[in-house]
Design an enzyme around this catalytic site. Structure first.
Site, PDB file in Angstrom:
ATOM      1  N   THR A 238       0.313 -15.791   0.863  1.00 48.20           N
ATOM      2  CA  THR A 238       1.032 -15.959   2.300  1.00 48.20           C
ATOM      3  C   THR A 238       0.601 -16.858   3.229  1.00 48.20           C
ATOM      4  OG1 THR A 238       1.254 -14.283   4.096  1.00 48.20           O
ATOM      5  CG2 THR A 238      -0.464 -13.642   2.344  1.00 48.20           C
TER       6      THR A 238
ATOM      7  N   SER B  53      -6.459  -9.029   7.510  1.00 42.81           N
ATOM      8  CA  SER B  53      -6.328  -7.587   7.316  1.00 42.81           C
ATOM      9  C   SER B  53      -7.007  -7.561   5.825  1.00 42.81           C
ATOM     10  CB  SER B  53      -4.915  -7.194   7.308  1.00 42.81           C
ATOM     11  OG  SER B  53      -4.147  -7.999   6.049  1.00 42.81           O
TER      12      SER B  53
ATOM     13  N   LYS C 144      -5.360 -11.734  -0.810  1.00 41.75           N
ATOM     14  CA  LYS C 144      -4.630 -13.022  -1.028  1.00 41.75           C
ATOM     15  C   LYS C 144      -5.419 -14.123  -1.003  1.00 41.75           C
ATOM     16  CE  LYS C 144      -0.286 -11.457  -1.480  1.00 41.75           C
ATOM     17  NZ  LYS C 144       0.415 -11.493  -2.725  1.00 41.75           N
TER      18      LYS C 144
ATOM     19  N   TYR D 136      -5.283  -6.659   3.263  1.00 44.31           N
ATOM     20  CA  TYR D 136      -4.221  -7.104   2.388  1.00 44.31           C
ATOM     21  C   TYR D 136      -4.309  -9.033   2.498  1.00 44.31           C
ATOM     22  CZ  TYR D 136       0.288  -9.530   1.880  1.00 44.31           C
ATOM     23  OH  TYR D 136       1.187 -10.529   1.575  1.00 44.31           O
ATOM     24  N   HIS D 137      -4.393  -9.522   3.484  1.00 46.44           N
ATOM     25  CA  HIS D 137      -4.530 -10.853   3.704  1.00 46.44           C
ATOM     26  C   HIS D 137      -5.957 -11.359   2.747  1.00 46.44           C
ATOM     27  CE1 HIS D 137      -1.560 -10.520   6.898  1.00 46.44           C
ATOM     28  NE2 HIS D 137      -1.155 -11.420   6.422  1.00 46.44           N
TER      29      HIS D 137
HETATM   30  N1  LIG Z   1       7.924  -9.665   2.180  1.00 46.15           N
HETATM   31  C1  LIG Z   1       7.322 -10.570   2.673  1.00 46.15           C
HETATM   32  O1  LIG Z   1       7.584 -10.985   3.973  1.00 46.15           O
HETATM   33  C2  LIG Z   1       6.291 -11.461   2.085  1.00 46.15           C
HETATM   34  C3  LIG Z   1       5.788 -12.415   2.818  1.00 46.15           C
HETATM   35  C4  LIG Z   1       4.867 -13.262   2.277  1.00 46.15           C
HETATM   36  C5  LIG Z   1       4.325 -13.017   1.062  1.00 46.15           C
HETATM   37  N2  LIG Z   1       4.956 -12.133   0.507  1.00 46.15           N
HETATM   38  C6  LIG Z   1       4.554 -11.703  -0.977  1.00 46.15           C
HETATM   39  O2  LIG Z   1       5.421 -11.643  -2.095  1.00 46.15           O
HETATM   40  C7  LIG Z   1       5.018 -10.675  -2.916  1.00 46.15           C
HETATM   41  C8  LIG Z   1       6.194  -9.645  -3.079  1.00 46.15           C
HETATM   42  O3  LIG Z   1       6.497  -8.939  -1.626  1.00 46.15           O
HETATM   43  P1  LIG Z   1       7.599  -7.928  -1.584  1.00 46.15           P
HETATM   44  O4  LIG Z   1       8.089  -7.853  -0.079  1.00 46.15           O
HETATM   45  O5  LIG Z   1       8.678  -8.152  -2.677  1.00 46.15           O
HETATM   46  O6  LIG Z   1       6.876  -6.559  -1.795  1.00 46.15           O
HETATM   47  P2  LIG Z   1       7.547  -5.338  -2.618  1.00 46.15           P
HETATM   48  O7  LIG Z   1       6.484  -4.056  -2.116  1.00 46.15           O
HETATM   49  O8  LIG Z   1       8.728  -5.051  -2.208  1.00 46.15           O
HETATM   50  O9  LIG Z   1       7.323  -5.600  -4.074  1.00 46.15           O
HETATM   51  C9  LIG Z   1       6.024  -5.732  -4.855  1.00 46.15           C
HETATM   52  C10 LIG Z   1       6.496  -5.060  -6.251  1.00 46.15           C
HETATM   53  O10 LIG Z   1       5.504  -5.104  -6.972  1.00 46.15           O
HETATM   54  C11 LIG Z   1       5.145  -3.739  -7.719  1.00 46.15           C
HETATM   55  N3  LIG Z   1       3.634  -3.595  -7.909  1.00 46.15           N
HETATM   56  C12 LIG Z   1       2.826  -3.467  -7.011  1.00 46.15           C
HETATM   57  N4  LIG Z   1       1.670  -3.395  -7.736  1.00 46.15           N
HETATM   58  C13 LIG Z   1       1.893  -3.397  -9.159  1.00 46.15           C
HETATM   59  C14 LIG Z   1       1.065  -3.245 -10.209  1.00 46.15           C
HETATM   60  N5  LIG Z   1      -0.230  -3.076 -10.194  1.00 46.15           N
HETATM   61  N6  LIG Z   1       1.757  -3.341 -11.330  1.00 46.15           N
HETATM   62  C15 LIG Z   1       3.187  -3.537 -11.367  1.00 46.15           C
HETATM   63  N7  LIG Z   1       3.864  -3.550 -10.319  1.00 46.15           N
HETATM   64  C16 LIG Z   1       3.383  -3.572  -9.195  1.00 46.15           C
HETATM   65  C17 LIG Z   1       5.759  -2.846  -6.771  1.00 46.15           C
HETATM   66  O11 LIG Z   1       6.311  -1.568  -7.298  1.00 46.15           O
HETATM   67  C18 LIG Z   1       6.950  -3.432  -6.149  1.00 46.15           C
HETATM   68  O12 LIG Z   1       8.202  -3.395  -6.880  1.00 46.15           O
HETATM   69  C19 LIG Z   1       3.788  -9.731  -2.395  1.00 46.15           C
HETATM   70  O13 LIG Z   1       2.853 -10.340  -3.402  1.00 46.15           O
HETATM   71  C20 LIG Z   1       3.656 -10.442  -1.209  1.00 46.15           C
HETATM   72  O14 LIG Z   1       2.365 -10.537  -0.712  1.00 46.15           O
HETATM   73  C21 LIG Z   1       6.015 -11.065   0.841  1.00 46.15           C
END
Ligand SMILES: NC(=O)c1ccc[n+]([C@@H]2O[C@H](COP(=O)([O-])OP(=O)(O)OC[C@H]3O[C@@H](n4cnc5c(N)ncnc54)[C@H](O)[C@@H]3O)[C@@H](O)[C@H]2O)c1
Length: 403
Positions: free
Chosen positions: A147, A189, A195, A191-192
């Protein structure tokens, strides 16, 4: 020969449309997910604004509609090392795309338990994946979703480069040596912070084991549907609007659709980077098709298309929808105002044609936020997670300005 891709976290908001997009492009796709995101909905008493189907029903629908098959394995990537190893050994994928992390900053700050869970889950999943690839000696390309938030939101006074910063270091003898270092992180945070820690794990395994890694520093994703998820309501993507998981623009769109004022935190002077979900899946396909060489340093790309100040976003949504804007207490610990400039040169050079806010906003509001507005729960709108115990949640109070 058909290329094989394993998608960790392929049931989530970014993972699901990515799985469909790559399957449509003839990749052989296997989703790995422990469905923790669906369980967190139960914990929070929240649900997607859109009526998402179970993983099994979504996958059946994809096969029925397109004749293509996506495999699914329920594995916890952070806890089930042997199960993940056995799957990767069997499939021997060309690429693993890693989305499987707890991705909400507010959720990661809710309590000590949520902080610990986020660290254990995110670092555990990333490290297990890298350690398995090293143990199995697979030449698999890892594409990870990181991110832009790892860099924090202080004014850097320069365009944030793609991963590396050239520096001059003065030695004890007064000479200058040149180096390229990872652009410094400044996480805001837990979370960050996870990452930021992922970055060091990638750097180590790329150097020590020659693992090929592309780390995509993504902006905040907005929008819901992509070409493939639009094919049927059974394939619809999730739309989070609750105070923990809803991203800012999707929250504004949904608030406008239900006649709730757009809740701007603090002064709304925070500038953030954005990308539409359709561009997310296109960028990931481009990253898969352009891997780094074995032994090369980690390839870091900024996956963003535009930057906006939060109060400007609110005003754009307000113009399109007529919604009022409310300034509420900021539950986060961050600067009131910041500028942000980010280089996205690599994806633009690779041919990305961005979906801009200007062109996509109205369609998104009507197709999703208005269509499914009746499914919303007003109690889920406020951000109730705060960064420190002295802060107040971002609820709309009568005394606060509504413009
Ligand atoms: N959504 C955003 O705006 C955004 C922005 C920047 C970065 N990201 C990154 O993209 C990635 C996906 O984000 P998202 O919005 O799709 O999130 P999300 O929570 O919708 O999807 C994450 C998926 O991973 C699965 N998961 C989590 N931990 C797991 C584990 N230990 N084993 C197996 N599955 C697991 C969850 O069940 C979920 O289906 C993340 O890593 C996030 O940091 C998202």
């Amino acid at each position: 020969m058909e290329k094989k891709i394993v998608i960790l976290g392929g049931d989530g908001f970014c993972g699901w449309p990515t799985a469909l997009h790559l399957s449509a492009k003839d990749y052989n796709v296997t989703i790995v997910d422990n469905l923790s995101r669906r369980l967190i909905d139960v914990e929070l008493g929240a649900s997607s604004l859109t009526p998402i189907k179970s993983t099994e029903r979504r996958l059946e629908a994809w096969t029925r509609i397109t004749g293509r098959q996506i495999n699914f394995e329920k594995i916890d990537a952070a806890k089930d090392y042997e199960a993940l190893k056995s799957l990767l050994n069997r499939v021997r994928p060309d690429t693993v795309i890693h989305f499987a992390e707890q991705r909400a900053a507010p959720y990661s700050m809710k309590s000590a338990t949520h902080k610990t869970y986020t660290v254990d889950n995110n670092i555990g999943a990333t490290h297990n994946l890298l350690s398995i690839l090293s143990e199995l000696e697979l030449d698999t390309h890892v594409v990870h979703l990181g991110t832009m938030g790892v860099y924090g939101y202080d004014d850097a006074g320069l365009e944030i480069p793609e991963g590396y910063l050239p520096v001059q270091i003065k030695t004890e003898t007064g000479e200058f040596i040149s180096r390229e270092v990872l652009y410094p992180t400044d996480p805001g945070s837990v979370y960050h912070m996870t990452k930021s820690m992922d970055q060091l794990l990638f750097q180590f395994y790329a150097k020590n084991d020659g693992i090929r890694v592309t780390d995509l520093h993504q902006g905040i994703v907005w929008g819901t549907q992509t070409e493939e998820t639009r094919l049927s309501e059974s394939l619809i993507n999730r739309f989070d609007y609750d105070g923990d998981y809803g991203t800012v623009l999707n929250r504004f769109l949904m608030q406008a659709a239900v006649g709730h004022p757009l809740t701007v935190h603090g002064t709304g002077g925070q500038t953030r980077a954005f990308i539409h979900i359709q561009d997310t899946v296109r960028c990931i396909a481009l990253a898969v098709e352009n891997p780094p060489a074995r032994g090369a340093r980690v390839k870091i790309l900024n996956q963003i298309t535009e930057c906006h100040r939060v109060r400007d976003l609110a005003s754009i949504v307000s113009k399109v929808t007529g919604a009022k804007v409310a300034f509420v207490d900021n539950p986060r610990k961050e600067a009131d105002e910041n500028d942000l400039r980010v280089s996205n040169a690599t994806f633009i050079d690779l041919g990305l044609k961005p979906t801009t806010l200007e062109n996509g906003l109205l369609a998104e509001t009507m197709d999703i936020a208005v269509k499914y507005a009746l499914r919303h729960d007003p109690a889920m709108i406020p951000c109730v997670s705060t960064w420190t115990s002295t802060q107040r949640p971002g609820e709309v109070k009568e005394r606060q300005a509504i413009a």
